[in-house]
Design an enzyme around this catalytic site. Structure first.
Site, short mmCIF file in Angstrom:
data_model
loop_
_atom_site.label_atom_id
_atom_site.label_comp_id
_atom_site.label_asym_id
_atom_site.label_seq_id
_atom_site.Cartn_x
_atom_site.Cartn_y
_atom_site.Cartn_z
N LYS A 122 0.87 -1.19 0.00
CA LYS A 122 0.00 0.00 0.00
C LYS A 122 0.89 1.22 0.00
CE LYS A 122 -4.40 1.14 0.19
NZ LYS A 122 -5.58 0.42 -0.34
N ASP A 162 -6.93 4.41 -4.58
CA ASP A 162 -7.62 4.27 -3.29
C ASP A 162 -8.20 5.66 -3.02
OD1 ASP A 162 -7.93 2.38 -0.81
OD2 ASP A 162 -7.28 4.24 0.09
P1 NDP Z 1 -12.78 7.94 -2.88
O1 NDP Z 1 -11.69 8.93 -2.65
O2 NDP Z 1 -13.31 7.74 -4.23
O3 NDP Z 1 -14.01 8.25 -1.91
C1 NDP Z 1 -13.84 8.31 -0.52
C2 NDP Z 1 -15.14 8.79 0.11
O4 NDP Z 1 -15.03 8.71 1.53
C3 NDP Z 1 -15.42 10.26 -0.21
O5 NDP Z 1 -16.80 10.44 -0.21
C4 NDP Z 1 -14.75 10.97 0.97
O6 NDP Z 1 -15.29 12.24 1.22
C5 NDP Z 1 -15.07 10.03 2.09
N1 NDP Z 1 -14.05 10.14 3.14
C6 NDP Z 1 -12.71 10.05 2.98
N2 NDP Z 1 -12.07 10.23 4.14
C7 NDP Z 1 -13.05 10.45 5.04
C8 NDP Z 1 -13.02 10.71 6.43
N3 NDP Z 1 -11.87 10.77 7.12
N4 NDP Z 1 -14.22 10.87 7.05
C9 NDP Z 1 -15.40 10.79 6.34
N5 NDP Z 1 -15.46 10.56 5.04
C10 NDP Z 1 -14.30 10.39 4.39
O7 NDP Z 1 -12.21 6.54 -2.27
P2 NDP Z 1 -12.76 5.08 -2.50
O8 NDP Z 1 -14.22 5.09 -2.71
O9 NDP Z 1 -11.87 4.45 -3.50
O10 NDP Z 1 -12.41 4.40 -1.10
C11 NDP Z 1 -13.35 4.31 -0.03
C12 NDP Z 1 -12.94 3.21 0.92
O11 NDP Z 1 -12.90 1.95 0.20
C13 NDP Z 1 -11.55 3.34 1.54
O12 NDP Z 1 -11.56 2.78 2.85
C14 NDP Z 1 -10.68 2.47 0.64
O13 NDP Z 1 -9.50 2.04 1.28
C15 NDP Z 1 -11.64 1.33 0.38
N6 NDP Z 1 -11.33 0.52 -0.81
C16 NDP Z 1 -11.26 1.08 -2.05
C17 NDP Z 1 -10.99 0.30 -3.14
C18 NDP Z 1 -11.02 0.83 -4.53
O14 NDP Z 1 -10.94 0.02 -5.46
N7 NDP Z 1 -11.12 2.12 -4.75
C19 NDP Z 1 -10.69 -1.15 -2.99
C20 NDP Z 1 -10.89 -1.67 -1.65
C21 NDP Z 1 -11.17 -0.84 -0.61
P3 NDP Z 1 -14.62 13.57 0.58
O15 NDP Z 1 -15.18 13.65 -0.80
O16 NDP Z 1 -15.04 14.66 1.49
O17 NDP Z 1 -13.14 13.33 0.60
#
Ligand code: NDP
Length: 449
Positions: A122, A162
């Site tokens: 990661k 991510d």
């Molecule tokens: P994105 O950046 O596309 O979206 C993240 C979302 O979560 C946004 O809506 C963001 O809000 C919100 N967010 C981020 N940090 C926080 C926080 N500290 N408190 C509240 N809301 C928060 O990321 P992903 O959708 O790709 O990832 C989401 C989760 O899924 C993560 O845990 C990631 O590790 C996991 N994941 C992702 C994969 C992938 O293929 N993308 C694979 C496996 C797991 P804002 O817009 O305000 O930043």
């Protein structure tokens, strides 16, 4: 088992997220350790918790006003027993070594579950893409890759996206890698379709999480049709979780971002979801704007002084935490149960605190931990690597079918492992045990390296 936690805490006392991830795994694998004395003799846990390599580097870049900024870049190459390091890059101001190590550690077991040959890693940076222009993001990505390129490669380490790293960032990162190495290879996944990406990769984590929930429901002879669902986040995972839930006849009533959450009693339908995709992926706006567009919704700003998250306090059947780590604490977990939720499927990595997990397990929920439930993303990344190596492209239908088969297999592997060790139906133990055994046996085969 306490010994390993003591070693980890003594060595890196400030890494709370990493301690949390190690603790969860070591609790699950106690019966496996007892059944295999060789694992203790070979100090397998000490070897697993120590990354094979950690790279930390400076990323200087210049903003549009000519001001210089300095961020920190990371790549944790955790374990390569079953394949090249594989795992996403996260750009978010909260990124530090503890978060990188927890994510890399989780990734090792998740990747083992996918059945594909991928080790765990990661990386990322404390750079915040929010509010930055495209050219600023490009300059940052180029600076980041100007160091990372010497540590990665299609047979060495293959990063993906991510939080904060989507198609735009992967494009800039790939462009710089190609320029520096003079090679067009599958060194990153999540690429655009025109230059080596796989169909279904953007959808894979969200779709996979819904497929996993459907498998869990099937053990009780139920489907997702007609179920009311709470989804958090509004990024990649949340959007495609919502899309697949709508397609399967479920009703999604919440979404969020780091500023707050929306609740739409009438449900977020396909048209509203398209509007959200525009808002988040193109205009890069805030979820609050949804309430200006759709009068049926209410917005609740995030309040750090509250002991619970209001998003988890609505009547529903299923919850899909899809934003970030530790977004469900014990109070939230209890609120979910009080509101009728009996399926929790984690799209995000480690979104539930250990006390929240205890509440779920004590109440006999269908609880799919991220390690298993969100493995669809990295699985299709693995399929993207295969397509790149073969220099061909599978159809959307072909990739989706493979994804469904993989999610079904992960589900049955977790169930079988939980039954074998006397904790039937406990997907947390099942996922940890199945992933652990595969990685450890591979490490032992390869000697003390
Ligand atoms: P994105 O950046 O596309 O979206 C993240 C979302 O979560 C946004 O809506 C963001 O809000 C919100 N967010 C981020 N940090 C926080 C926080 N500290 N408190 C509240 N809301 C928060 O990321 P992903 O959708 O790709 O990832 C989401 C989760 O899924 C993560 O845990 C990631 O590790 C996991 N994941 C992702 C994969 C992938 O293929 N993308 C694979 C496996 C797991 P804002 O817009 O305000 O930043």
């Amino acid at each position: 088992m306490t010994d390993i936690m003591q070693i980890v805490k003594d060595r890196d006392p400030q890494e709370n997220e990493f301690h949390q991830a190690v603790h969860e795994v070591t609790e699950s694998i106690k019966p496996v350790m007892d059944a295999n004395p060789e694992y203790r003799q070979q100090k397998i846990l000490q070897r697993l918790v120590e990354p094979e390599r950690v790279i930390i580097f400076r990323v200087p870049w210049m903003d549009d006003q000519g001001e210089v900024h300095v961020n920190r870049g990371f790549r944790v190459e955790m374990n390569s027993a079953i394949g090249p390091y594989k795992g996403g890059l996260r750009f978010h101001p909260s990124v530090n070594l503890s978060i990188m190590k927890f994510l890399a550690f989780e990734q090792v077991f998740k990747n083992a579950l996918t059945t594909l040959p991928m080790g765990g890693g990661k990386g990322g940076s404390d750079f915040d893409p929010k509010g930055k222009s495209d050219t600023e993001v490009m300059r940052f990505c180029q600076g980041f890759m100007s160091e990372l390129y010497r540590h990665i490669g299609p047979d060495t380490d293959v990063p993906a996206g991510d939080i904060g790293v989507g198609a735009r960032e992967i494009g800039y990162l790939f462009g710089m890698y190609k320029k520096l190495t003079n090679e067009f290879t599958g060194v990153l996944t999540g690429k655009s379709l025109n230059w080596g990406g796989s169909l279904i990769r953007p959808e894979a984590t969200g779709y996979g999480s819904v497929y996993f929930a459907a498998e869990m429901l099937q053990t009780r002879s139920q489907t997702l049709e007609g179920k009311t669902c709470l989804v958090s986040g509004s990024g990649n995972v949340a959007q495609y979780t919502t899309e697949k839930l709508i397609e399967l006849g479920a009703k999604v009533v919440t979404l969020s971002d780091s500023s707050g959450s929306i609740f739409d009693d009438e449900g977020i339908d396909a048209r509203k979801l398209e509007w959200i995709k525009q808002l988040k992926n193109v205009r890069r706006g805030r979820i609050q704007e949804y309430t200006d567009q759709y009068a049926s919704a209410v917005y609740t700003p995030f309040d750090p002084n509250l002991d619970h998250n209001p998003l988890w306090d609505h009547n529903a059947d299923c919850a899909f935490p899809s934003a970030t780590q530790n977004e469900i604490n014990a109070t939230d977990a209890q609120n979910l149960i009080n509101n009728g939720v009996y399926v929790v499927c984690e799209g995000a990595n480690m979104p539930t605190t250990p006390k929240g997990v205890d509440v779920f397990l004590q109440n006999n929920l269908l609880y799919g931990p991220g390690k298993a439930a969100n493995a669809g993303g990295v699985s299709v990344s693995g399929l993207e690597m295969s397509q790149n190596s073969m220099r061909l492209t599978w159809t959307r239908k072909e990739v989706d079918e493979r994804l469904q088969i993989i999610m079904r297999r992960i589900h049955s592997t977790c169930l079988e492992a939980s039954e074998q060790y006397g904790v039937g139906g406990n997907y947390v133990h099942g996922a940890n045990i199945a992933g652990f055994v595969k990685v450890v046996e591979s490490m032992l085969d390869q000697g003390l390296v």
